[in-house]
Design a protein around this motif. Structure first.
Motif, short mmCIF file in Angstrom:
data_model
loop_
_atom_site.label_atom_id
_atom_site.label_comp_id
_atom_site.label_asym_id
_atom_site.label_seq_id
_atom_site.Cartn_x
_atom_site.Cartn_y
_atom_site.Cartn_z
N TYR A 45 49.64 71.30 16.73
CA TYR A 45 48.45 72.25 17.90
C TYR A 45 48.20 71.35 19.25
O TYR A 45 48.19 71.79 20.10
N GLU A 48 46.36 79.32 17.45
CA GLU A 48 44.93 79.59 16.48
C GLU A 48 45.35 79.75 15.04
O GLU A 48 44.70 79.44 14.36
N LYS A 74 45.90 76.84 13.29
CA LYS A 74 44.86 76.42 12.75
C LYS A 74 43.73 76.77 11.48
O LYS A 74 42.86 76.53 10.49
N ASN A 108 44.11 75.39 7.54
CA ASN A 108 42.58 75.50 7.35
C ASN A 108 41.77 76.58 5.90
O ASN A 108 40.33 75.55 5.27
N ALA A 148 43.82 66.07 13.36
CA ALA A 148 42.87 66.35 13.27
C ALA A 148 41.86 66.38 14.25
O ALA A 148 41.41 67.45 14.25
N LEU A 150 41.57 70.36 16.05
CA LEU A 150 42.52 71.05 13.78
C LEU A 150 41.27 71.43 13.74
O LEU A 150 41.02 72.59 12.87
N ASP A 179 37.22 71.89 12.72
CA ASP A 179 36.08 71.96 13.38
C ASP A 179 34.63 70.74 12.69
O ASP A 179 34.85 69.80 12.09
#
Length: 371
Positions: A167, A180, A183, A187, A226, A231, A233
């Motif tokens: 990433y 994106e 990601k 997730n 991460a 990666l 939030d």
């Protein structure tokens, strides 16, 4: 009188110097080879002083000059030790860290000469990485024992450590759509998601009805990268840090490599573990403390502006580094240290120190520019 934090900072710079070699930087005085991940992690960190440019440059040159015909960057160039001269590949994160290192060197020293000379090699390295996506999903796949943890623990497929690094690579080369997509898959996608509600699972691969190939232990480095690379939030980052504190993964020093330790009889156990230091709980990679990962923990705290916690952890990390003279790992039960003068301990400590002093991340892939 200098604080323990300051004392460790000065000795960290000395440690980097003690690992200097004409062809780059050794992992430690006992490891007379140029490892891709060790050298890049060490020198990305040490570059926070704006020094060590020659060492960084020579490491990049050594690694690039031994790139495979297919584009893979070597795990280690071992031509100066007592072992038979050889170049070892068989790792995925070496190529990832090399690309990150090339871009960081250009960025931090404002010097494009090496980058321009290596441009084709970087492109070939990216091509090789692309071919590791043999699920055609956007996530690159690794074989067992092919990252920094080597023979322990056994993980494969989509691993959080490799996805976090990839990433970062996609972000710095401005492939934002691919980044994106990665990601989203990591997730939230049902077939690829690594997030388990509290942290990212160490790895995941195929599903077989009610049976799933996955590793549910906490991989400290993968989860912390991460956070650092974006990666995860903010909400997930907070949950990861909470998990670390709740399970005391940062005790007595930051931070255990995995948690919980894997024991004989566990689902994730492999009998070959008995043939290495990791066969015993809280030894080596099996929930032993690795100080260089502790620095990444402090960087994650700084990113989330937890400065009081970061200072406490930095002091603990300084204590452990000085206690063992920058040890490779520490037994969390006995506090006994193993190995010494590890370059990545020193480099990442410098990075954590400089980031804490300035109250912002020094190493932030979101601020890099491709040119």
């Amino acid at each position: 009188m200098k604080s323990i934090i300051e004392e460790c900072y000065e000795k960290a710079k000395d440690c980097i110097d003690k690992n200097k070699f004409k062809k780059g930087i050794f992992a430690s005085p006992g490891y007379h080879a140029i490892w891709a991940r060790d050298s890049m992690i060490s020198l990305i960190g040490a570059s926070a002083t704006k020094n060590f440019k020659e060492m960084f440059r020579e490491s990049l040159i050594t690694l690039a000059s031994h790139q495979s015909k297919k584009g893979q960057i070597p795990n280690a160039v071992d031509k100066w030790s007592k072992r038979k001269s050889h170049v070892d590949y068989q790792s995925i994160d070496s190529t990832l860290w090399f690309i990150i290192g090339e871009y960081w060197y250009k960025h931090i020293y404002q010097d494009s000469l090496i980058f321009n000379k290596h441009r084709k090699k970087i492109e070939n390295a990216l091509l090789w990485l692309g071919y590791q996506d043999f699920s055609e999903s956007g996530l690159i796949v690794q074989l067992p024992t092919t990252d920094w943890q080597d023979a322990f623990p056994h993980k494969y497929g989509w691993t959080i450590n490799t996805q976090a690094l990839y990433y970062c690579v996609l972000k710095i080369i401005k492939r934002d759509k691919e980044a994106e997509k990665l990601k989203i898959l990591v997730n939230s996608d049902n077939d690829h998601c690594l997030w388990n509600g509290s942290f990212y699972n160490a790895y995941r691969w195929k599903n077989h009805g009610k049976y799933k190939e996955k590793g549910g232990w906490f991989d400290s480095l993968g989860n912390l990268l991460a956070i650092l690379f974006g990666l995860a939030d903010k909400d997930k980052s907070e949950k990861i840090l909470n998990y670390i504190q709740q399970k005391k993964i940062n005790q007595p020093y930051p931070i255990k490599a995995i948690f919980p330790p894997i024991e004989k009889g566990d689902t994730d156990w492999q009998d070959y573990y008995l043939d290495c230091d990791a066969g015993k709980p809280f030894h080596y990679l099996n929930a032993g403390i690795w100080p260089y990962i502790g620095s990444f923990y402090i960087l994650a705290l700084i990113k989330l502006k937890k400065f009081d916690e970061a200072e406490k952890e930095l002091e603990k990390l300084a204590e452990s580094n000085l206690k063992g003279n920058f040890p490779e790992w520490i037994n969390p039960l006995t506090k006994e240290t193993y190995g010494s003068l590890q370059a990545w301990d020193a480099g990442t400590y410098i990075l954590a120190y400089e980031s804490f002093k300035n109250k912002k991340l020094f190493f932030d892939c979101s601020n890099w520019v491709r040119y």
